[in-house]
Design a protein around this motif. Structure first.
Motif, short mmCIF file in Angstrom:
data_model
loop_
_atom_site.label_atom_id
_atom_site.label_comp_id
_atom_site.label_asym_id
_atom_site.label_seq_id
_atom_site.Cartn_x
_atom_site.Cartn_y
_atom_site.Cartn_z
N SER A 132 -13.85 40.45 -61.24
CA SER A 132 -14.49 40.81 -59.97
C SER A 132 -14.33 39.75 -58.89
CB SER A 132 -15.98 41.11 -60.21
OG SER A 132 -16.16 42.25 -61.00
N PRO A 133 -14.54 38.45 -59.19
CA PRO A 133 -14.33 37.45 -58.13
C PRO A 133 -12.91 37.44 -57.60
CG PRO A 133 -15.59 36.51 -59.94
CD PRO A 133 -15.09 37.84 -60.41
N GLU A 134 -11.92 37.65 -58.48
CA GLU A 134 -10.52 37.65 -58.05
C GLU A 134 -10.25 38.85 -57.14
OE1 GLU A 134 -8.53 35.16 -58.62
OE2 GLU A 134 -10.11 34.18 -59.79
N ILE A 135 -10.77 40.00 -57.52
CA ILE A 135 -10.56 41.20 -56.70
C ILE A 135 -11.24 41.02 -55.34
CG2 ILE A 135 -11.07 43.67 -56.48
CD1 ILE A 135 -10.82 43.88 -59.51
N MET A 136 -12.45 40.48 -55.32
CA MET A 136 -13.16 40.29 -54.06
C MET A 136 -12.46 39.28 -53.16
SD MET A 136 -17.26 40.55 -54.88
CE MET A 136 -17.30 39.19 -56.03
N SER A 137 -11.78 38.30 -53.79
CA SER A 137 -11.04 37.34 -52.97
C SER A 137 -9.84 37.99 -52.29
CB SER A 137 -10.57 36.17 -53.83
OG SER A 137 -9.59 36.59 -54.77
N LEU A 138 -9.38 39.11 -52.85
CA LEU A 138 -8.23 39.81 -52.28
C LEU A 138 -8.62 40.93 -51.32
CD1 LEU A 138 -6.01 40.14 -55.50
CD2 LEU A 138 -5.70 38.52 -53.62
N VAL A 139 -9.66 41.70 -51.69
CA VAL A 139 -10.00 42.89 -50.89
C VAL A 139 -11.46 42.90 -50.44
CG1 VAL A 139 -8.19 44.33 -51.93
CG2 VAL A 139 -10.44 44.20 -53.02
N SER A 140 -12.17 41.79 -50.59
CA SER A 140 -13.58 41.65 -50.23
C SER A 140 -14.47 42.45 -51.18
CB SER A 140 -13.85 42.08 -48.78
OG SER A 140 -13.78 43.49 -48.65
N ILE A 192 -14.18 50.18 -54.84
CA ILE A 192 -13.13 51.19 -54.73
C ILE A 192 -12.13 51.04 -55.89
CG2 ILE A 192 -11.22 52.01 -53.30
CD1 ILE A 192 -12.85 51.09 -50.85
N VAL A 193 -11.75 49.79 -56.20
CA VAL A 193 -10.80 49.56 -57.29
C VAL A 193 -11.38 50.03 -58.62
CG1 VAL A 193 -9.63 47.78 -58.63
CG2 VAL A 193 -9.64 47.65 -56.14
N PHE A 194 -12.62 49.64 -58.91
CA PHE A 194 -13.23 50.03 -60.17
C PHE A 194 -13.45 51.55 -60.25
CE2 PHE A 194 -15.40 45.76 -61.46
CZ PHE A 194 -14.13 45.22 -61.66
N GLY A 195 -13.83 52.16 -59.14
CA GLY A 195 -14.00 53.61 -59.14
C GLY A 195 -12.70 54.34 -59.43
N ALA A 196 -11.60 53.81 -58.91
CA ALA A 196 -10.29 54.45 -59.13
C ALA A 196 -9.87 54.41 -60.60
CB ALA A 196 -9.23 53.77 -58.26
N ILE A 197 -10.30 53.36 -61.32
CA ILE A 197 -9.95 53.26 -62.74
C ILE A 197 -10.53 54.44 -63.52
CG2 ILE A 197 -10.24 51.87 -64.83
CD1 ILE A 197 -10.26 49.39 -63.06
N GLY A 198 -11.67 54.94 -63.08
CA GLY A 198 -12.28 56.08 -63.75
C GLY A 198 -11.38 57.31 -63.73
N PHE A 199 -10.65 57.50 -62.66
CA PHE A 199 -9.75 58.66 -62.57
C PHE A 199 -8.55 58.49 -63.51
CE2 PHE A 199 -12.26 59.04 -58.74
CZ PHE A 199 -12.45 60.41 -58.64
N LEU A 200 -8.13 57.26 -63.75
CA LEU A 200 -7.05 57.02 -64.72
C LEU A 200 -7.52 57.39 -66.12
CD1 LEU A 200 -5.67 53.58 -63.46
CD2 LEU A 200 -4.75 55.87 -63.02
N TRP A 201 -8.77 57.03 -66.45
CA TRP A 201 -9.31 57.39 -67.77
C TRP A 201 -9.39 58.90 -67.91
CZ3 TRP A 201 -13.43 60.21 -69.51
CH2 TRP A 201 -13.74 60.11 -70.86
N MET A 202 -9.83 59.60 -66.88
CA MET A 202 -9.93 61.07 -66.93
C MET A 202 -8.58 61.71 -67.18
SD MET A 202 -12.77 62.16 -64.05
CE MET A 202 -12.39 60.94 -62.81
N ALA A 203 -7.52 61.11 -66.64
CA ALA A 203 -6.17 61.65 -66.83
C ALA A 203 -5.75 61.58 -68.30
CB ALA A 203 -5.17 60.90 -65.96
N LEU A 204 -6.30 60.64 -69.05
CA LEU A 204 -6.02 60.56 -70.49
C LEU A 204 -6.95 61.45 -71.30
CD1 LEU A 204 -5.58 56.67 -70.85
CD2 LEU A 204 -3.77 58.39 -70.83
#
Length: 514
Positions: A221-229, A235-247
């Motif tokens: 999380s700190p690394e992601i926030m340093s890149l995209v606030s 948004i990044v973590f929410g998008a991972i949920g859609f990848l799981w649903m695809a499986l």
């Protein structure tokens, strides 16, 4: 129905009753018919009746002690592990993001407690519906729907936070409500797909995803926030949920039975006189048909099925009170750690967001390792003949008394380094994870029915989530009013001791619900 090409000879069982078939015999007989595919997983336990048409429901199949893990089961169990990891990742993201968020939006500790507590309140309100829906409909669809809802809520959380904090409360409530489907669904799938003597260790591995997801959230999380606030983190973590649903959508299924591979009316093919059947037969003109039907195809309505739940027996079962109390006190400390641990390191030692998150990693790694080890060890001890009740009580005592002692020592030691405090928390949270072999496996001990398991878990989880919510919110108030973390630690230690005594006094590992 005995069929040989186009010729048909009919048999019926004496008294027109079927009690049990020999499983291997049925599989052997069925294998002679090219139109029927079956295997030894199919339970041949049949409902007794006077009708010549006998139906085997899926729950009858799932009650079998002959369940075996296969490739399909391992795929589903792995995806369940991933969803627990994902759930923790999405939940704990707020614990890290709340530090820069509170600074930017000028939030006090009480407001931060409400933000974390709203997730728990939503979780509490979602548990019973999730348990009921998972029991009487498709747990696959339930879990898919849950991940979809909480992923959407996660993505929109930062947008609503900048508009009005009450809207963020709503997002957190929806996330909690949707994530409530995880553990009841896991309990249902484990009851249906995993042999009884392996369930503790399987649950231990799957539920370790919560600890590993927490670790992942603290690390990345700190690394992601340093890149995209901090808004980009959600948004990044929410998008991972859609990848799981695809499986999940193409790979998962509710039961170890493939309805497309089993005739809904199984007709036993021709047999030789030399075949020894496990029942007596007499010639009769009308055939007896065995059929396997999906539970949802039965004529009972949802309300009829609800009436079949043994509510009075549930109310009078002391073991359920033991599970509920142990779960409640365990959640009291767990939720405080999940929500406040990075803030503790930030406030007491003035660590940065990255350093506070990193200091919070060790305890959850320890929890993942020790939780999985506890599950394997308890199953092995049961296999060796040790008393299951004693195993559950011993494990739960470790999970509550050990962290109580550690937190008491921590509250009495103010002048210690953050590295030493991290060791304290690692020992406390790791020992608490042993609960997977305590109350965490207790519902599986007392309930054999896959349909009833998630309902019982939901019932015992509601007070647990409520207790956790009180802990999270109360911590914010204590910090605003007293500014003293030692009071928080001592309060958790006292609650832990009460829970350990209650569970040891009330619980007995025996089958109560069939």
């Amino acid at each position: 129905n005995i069929v040989n090409n186009n010729k048909q000879t009919s048999y019926s069982f004496i008294n027109h009753r079927i009690s049990y078939f020999n499983q291997k015999t049925i599989c052997k007989l069925a294998s002679n018919n090219n139109n029927i595919k079956t295997n030894e997983k199919v339970v041949t336990k049949v409902i007794k009746s006077n009708d010549r048409t006998k139906q085997i429901t899926i729950n009858e199949i799932n009650k079998s002690n002959d369940i075996q893990l296969d490739k399909q089961a391992y795929i589903i169990l792995f995806l369940l592990f991933l969803v627990t990891l994902l759930g923790a990742l999405d939940r704990v993201a707020m614990s890290v993001a709340i530090i820069p968020m509170s600074s930017e939006l000028h939030l006090d500790d009480t407001t931060k407690g409400i933000i974390s507590g709203m997730f728990s309140i939503g979780y509490m309100f979602g548990l019973i519906p999730a348990g009921l829906i998972g029991s009487f409909s498709s747990p696959k669809v339930l879990l898919l729907f849950g991940v979809f809802i909480w992923s959407i809520a996660q993505i929109f959380s930062p947008y609503f936070a900048t508009i009005a904090i009450p809207l963020l409360y709503v997002c957190r409530f929806l996330m909690g409500f949707a994530e409530a489907c995880i553990v009841p669904s896991v309990q249902t799938f484990v009851a249906r797909w995993v042999p009884e003597d392996s369930r503790s260790k399987v649950l231990g591995v799957i539920l370790s995803g919560f600890q590993l997801g927490t670790v992942g959230a603290y690390l990345i999380s700190p690394e992601i926030m340093s890149l995209v606030s901090w808004p980009g983190l959600f948004i990044v973590f929410g998008a991972i949920g859609f990848l799981w649903m695809a499986l999940w959508l193409p790979l998962a299924k509710d039961n170890p039975i493939n309805y497309n591979e089993i005739s809904k009316a199984i007709t036993i093919p021709s047999v030789n006189k030399s075949d020894k059947l496990p029942f007596l037969m007499s010639f009769q003109s009308k055939p007896t048909t065995i059929s396997i039907v999906k539970d949802e195809e039965t004529k009972e309505s949802f309300f009829d099925q609800m009436k079949s739940v043994p509510w009075e027996k549930i109310r009078n079962t002391k073991e359920l009170y033991a599970i509920a109390i142990a779960h409640a006190v365990q959640n009291f400390g767990l939720y405080i750690n999940l929500s406040w641990l990075p803030t503790f390191f930030n406030q007491r030692y003035d660590l940065s967001v990255a350093d506070s998150s990193f200091s919070s990693v060790g305890p959850w790694i320890g929890g993942a390792v020790l939780g999985s080890l506890a599950g394997f060890t308890s199953d092995k001890l049961v296999e060796l003949g040790y008393d299951k009740t004693l195993i559950r009580k011993f494990a739960q005592s470790i999970a509550l008394i050990t962290p109580a002692v550690i937190l008491t020592l921590l509250s009495l030691s103010n002048d210690i380094s953050p590295q030493t405090v991290e060791i304290y928390f690692t020992a406390a949270i790791a020992s608490a994870a042993v609960c997977v072999a305590g109350f965490g496996s207790s519902v599986q001990d007392i309930c054999k029915s896959p349909k009833l398991t998630p309902i019982l878990y939901g019932i015992t989880s509601v007070p647990a989530v409520l207790m956790g919510s009180v802990g999270v919110y109360g911590t914010g108030i204590v910090l605003d009013q007293l500014h003293d973390w030692n009071v928080v630690f001592q309060g958790v230690a006292i609650i832990y001791c009460i829970g350990a005594i209650a569970y040891a006094s009330l619980y007995e590992a025996k089958k109560i619900f069939d």
